[in-house]
Design a protein around this motif. Structure first.
Motif, PDB file in Angstrom:
ATOM      1  N   ALA A 121       0.835  -1.200   0.000  1.00 28.61           N
ATOM      2  CA  ALA A 121       0.000   0.000   0.000  1.00 28.61           C
ATOM      3  C   ALA A 121       0.875   1.257   0.000  1.00 28.61           C
ATOM      4  N   VAL A 144      -5.320   3.818   6.785  1.00 30.95           N
ATOM      5  CA  VAL A 144      -4.961   2.912   7.869  1.00 30.95           C
ATOM      6  C   VAL A 144      -3.798   3.542   8.629  1.00 30.95           C
ATOM      7  N   LYS A 146      -0.976   3.125  11.570  1.00 30.67           N
ATOM      8  CA  LYS A 146      -0.285   2.030  12.265  1.00 30.67           C
ATOM      9  C   LYS A 146       0.826   2.550  13.167  1.00 30.67           C
ATOM     10  N   VAL A 156      -3.009  -1.172  14.883  1.00 31.09           N
ATOM     11  CA  VAL A 156      -3.476  -0.837  13.538  1.00 31.09           C
ATOM     12  C   VAL A 156      -4.909  -0.329  13.632  1.00 31.09           C
ATOM     13  N   ILE A 158      -8.066   1.104  11.432  1.00 33.96           N
ATOM     14  CA  ILE A 158      -8.671   1.355  10.127  1.00 33.96           C
ATOM     15  C   ILE A 158      -9.568   2.584  10.308  1.00 33.96           C
ATOM     16  N   GLU A 188      -1.225   4.621   5.807  1.00 37.24           N
ATOM     17  CA  GLU A 188      -1.232   4.048   4.462  1.00 37.24           C
ATOM     18  C   GLU A 188      -2.606   3.949   3.842  1.00 37.24           C
ATOM     19  N   GLU A 189      -2.555   3.771   2.556  1.00 38.48           N
ATOM     20  CA  GLU A 189      -3.729   3.582   1.722  1.00 38.48           C
ATOM     21  C   GLU A 189      -4.529   2.374   2.228  1.00 38.48           C
ATOM     22  N   PHE A 190      -5.845   2.503   2.238  1.00 33.91           N
ATOM     23  CA  PHE A 190      -6.717   1.397   2.630  1.00 33.91           C
ATOM     24  C   PHE A 190      -6.911   0.489   1.419  1.00 33.91           C
ATOM     25  N   LEU A 191      -6.631  -0.794   1.617  1.00 31.81           N
ATOM     26  CA  LEU A 191      -6.740  -1.745   0.501  1.00 31.81           C
ATOM     27  C   LEU A 191      -7.956  -2.633   0.699  1.00 31.81           C
ATOM     28  N   GLU A 195      -7.763 -11.351   2.424  1.00 29.46           N
ATOM     29  CA  GLU A 195      -6.425 -11.544   3.002  1.00 29.46           C
ATOM     30  C   GLU A 195      -6.030 -13.008   2.956  1.00 29.46           C
ATOM     31  N   MET A 276      -2.827  -8.938   0.821  1.00 29.10           N
ATOM     32  CA  MET A 276      -4.191  -8.567   0.450  1.00 29.10           C
ATOM     33  C   MET A 276      -4.299  -8.796  -1.046  1.00 29.10           C
ATOM     34  N   LEU A 285       0.654  -6.621   3.183  1.00 30.26           N
ATOM     35  CA  LEU A 285       0.181  -5.783   4.294  1.00 30.26           C
ATOM     36  C   LEU A 285       1.234  -5.720   5.383  1.00 30.26           C
ATOM     37  N   GLU A 286       1.878  -6.832   5.617  1.00 30.29           N
ATOM     38  CA  GLU A 286       2.856  -6.901   6.712  1.00 30.29           C
ATOM     39  C   GLU A 286       3.701  -8.141   6.529  1.00 30.29           C
TER      40      GLU A 286
HETATM   41  P1  AMP Z   1      -0.978  -5.531  10.020  1.00 25.93           P
HETATM   42  O1  AMP Z   1      -0.557  -5.820  11.439  1.00 25.93           O
HETATM   43  O2  AMP Z   1      -0.200  -4.456   9.378  1.00 25.93           O
HETATM   44  O3  AMP Z   1      -1.110  -6.760   9.178  1.00 25.93           O
HETATM   45  O4  AMP Z   1      -2.490  -5.076  10.146  1.00 25.93           O
HETATM   46  C1  AMP Z   1      -3.455  -5.851  10.844  1.00 25.93           C
HETATM   47  C2  AMP Z   1      -4.704  -5.984  10.021  1.00 25.93           C
HETATM   48  O5  AMP Z   1      -5.195  -4.692   9.645  1.00 25.93           O
HETATM   49  C3  AMP Z   1      -4.502  -6.720   8.709  1.00 25.93           C
HETATM   50  O6  AMP Z   1      -4.576  -8.099   8.877  1.00 25.93           O
HETATM   51  C4  AMP Z   1      -5.629  -6.179   7.878  1.00 25.93           C
HETATM   52  O7  AMP Z   1      -6.843  -6.827   8.201  1.00 25.93           O
HETATM   53  C5  AMP Z   1      -5.734  -4.750   8.336  1.00 25.93           C
HETATM   54  N1  AMP Z   1      -4.944  -3.870   7.455  1.00 25.93           N
HETATM   55  C6  AMP Z   1      -3.646  -3.540   7.604  1.00 25.93           C
HETATM   56  N2  AMP Z   1      -3.243  -2.720   6.616  1.00 25.93           N
HETATM   57  C7  AMP Z   1      -4.298  -2.525   5.818  1.00 25.93           C
HETATM   58  C8  AMP Z   1      -4.516  -1.784   4.608  1.00 25.93           C
HETATM   59  N3  AMP Z   1      -3.555  -1.039   4.057  1.00 25.93           N
HETATM   60  N4  AMP Z   1      -5.745  -1.829   4.058  1.00 25.93           N
HETATM   61  C9  AMP Z   1      -6.737  -2.553   4.623  1.00 25.93           C
HETATM   62  N5  AMP Z   1      -6.604  -3.270   5.748  1.00 25.93           N
HETATM   63  C10 AMP Z   1      -5.394  -3.272   6.350  1.00 25.93           C
END
Ligand code: AMP
Ligand code: GLY
Length: 430
Positions: A121, A144, A146, A156, A158, A188-191, A195, A276, A285-286
């Protein structure tokens, strides 16, 4: 071969169960678990050391002539357990601290993705409130937000509206909600999309992908309620079929291995890309730098290769000559949690019926928050069990796992009833 597993969850019970099957491991006296749980106690030797007590863990490993250390959770990895074991001449299947930052710092992970050309993202990294606010205003919601550091899955937010994003920034920069973890913030951009998890055995250069898995992070059915560590998982996830694994590994994992090796800190261990699947293609995403819990449980039920050999080969940079042998069956695990989890939860309930559950075809119960008291098994954590099953199809694995759940007797427990539903829908079976 003598192995020390670090951790106390369902993941670690599954790791111990699988390691015990290795011809390299003579018996239960050759596997130690720090600190372990009620399930690992019957397969290995539990050792009363915390996962964060790095120097005590090294002393233990040295004094017991441990050949391989297997850290389960991220905390010891970010604290440098691999560096410390290696300095003591002990093989450790996990990344050094410089690589564990891929999970320990979201801004670092983003910088690496950018430098390695991994799709992710669009984002900004901020160290002060004003510039973060300006970014939010210029981009608009949804976004999003974080916290940079480890925040046990809670860092995190949303933000569906600009106001929510600004509020999240205030909470992070004021240090109230996330402490140190929130001093640096990634916006960051919402995607949008489904997942899926891609986990690879890595040895610094080579990556061997496991089949796909899908976690269920929300506490309640239909992905409602607060985020948890994970309420269930299955493999394979139809959104990422086996035929796509190599391509996605080339896109999201191997470039990171190359970059970390070039930087002088090769990545060894499990690299877990949280993806994603968007309409524009996959986005990372991570990264996690370890097995997921509960993804590990169904994944290891499908693995037929010798796990101890794979991990030792990974720690030594010898994976190019290995392969992962995977059962064609699907596997699915349902987490039974204590009422209240992920908030304050009930404890001390007695657990019965595990033998009955395991007498069902394909069913295995991995224990997480449990402890033994005499011949009783008691609940002691938020996630208590992961009732897992193999089946010829995802539908059969699901039916068997839920049949297993119905045999377990534990007061004040709850579980999601829709584990695997996304996969079945994608297969047009629901
Ligand atoms: P992360 O720890 O960065 O994986 O974020 C935890 C959860 O937040 C992810 O499993 C996604 O469900 C949601 N998430 C994280 N980043 C995004 C994103 N850029 N867009 C949409 N959902 C996100
Ligand atoms: N189940 C998600 C994780 O282990 O991070």
């Amino acid at each position: 071969m003598r192995i020390l597993v670090i951790g106390s969850g369902g993941r670690e019970h599954a790791l111990v169960w699988k390691l015990r099957q290795s011809p390299l491991v003579a018996g239960s006296e050759d596997i130690f678990v720090a600190p372990g749980n009620g399930g690992t106690a019957s397969l290995a030797v539990n050792v009363p050391l915390k996962e964060s007590e790095i120097s005590a863990l090294v002393d233990f490993a040295r004094s017991r002539h441990i050949d391989l250390v297997v850290p389960g959770p991220e905390l010891p990895l970010t604290l440098g357990v691999t560096d410390a074991m290696n300095a003591a001449g002990i093989a450790c299947f996990g990344p050094v601290a410089a690589c564990a930052r891929l999970e320990g710092s979201k801004s670092f992970a983003k910088e690496v993705m950018n430098a390695a050309g991994v799709p992710t993202a669009a984002y900004g990294v901020f160290r002060d409130l004003d510039s973060a606010r300006a970014f939010v205003r210029s981009h608009g919601a949804p976004l999003v937000v974080k916290a940079d550091g480890l925040a046990a899955g809670k860092g995190v937010i949303i933000a569906h509206t600009e106001a929510e994003a600004l509020e999240a920034l205030d909470a992070m920069f004021s240090g109230q909600r996330f402490g140190e973890a929130g001093r640096i913030v990634v916006v960051e951009e919402f995607l949008q999309g489904e997942e899926v998890s891609l986990l690879c055995f890595c040895d610094g250069l080579s990556a061997l992908p496991l089949p796909s898995a899908q976690d269920h992070k929300a506490a309640f059915d239909n992905d409602e309620g607060p985020n948890t560590g994970g309420m269930g998982a299955y493999s394979p996830a139809p959104v990422l079929p086996d035929a796509g694994l190599e391509r996605l590994t080339d896109l999201t994992v191997r470039p990171v291995l190359r970059l970390m090796a070039e930087r002088g800190t090769p990545f060894r261990g499990i690299l877990y890309a949280g993806l994603m699947m968007t309409a524009d293609g996959p986005r990372v995403l991570e990264y996690n730098v370890r097995f997921g819990d509960p993804e590990c449980q169904p994944l290891l039920m499908r693995l037929t290769s010798d796990l101890a050999d794979l991990m030792l080969a990974g720690a030594r940079g010898e994976l190019a000559s290995r392969r992962l042998d995977i059962r064609p069956e699907a596997a699915l695990g349902v987490v039974m949690a204590a009422e209240g989890y992920p908030g304050g939860y009930a404890k001390g309930m007695s657990i019965e019926g595990l033998d009955e559950a395991e007498s069902l075809d394909g069913v295995r119960v991995f224990q997480a928050g449990t402890r033994r008291e005499g011949d009783r098994l008691l609940a002691s954590g938020g996630r208590v069990l992961c009732v897992s099953a193999l089946g010829a199809t995802l539908a059969e694995a699901r039916d068997r796992a839920y049949a297993g759940v119905s045999r377990v007797r534990m007061d004040k427990s709850r579980f999601r009833r829709d584990i695997g539903v996304k996969g079945l829908k994608r297969l047009h079976l629901l």
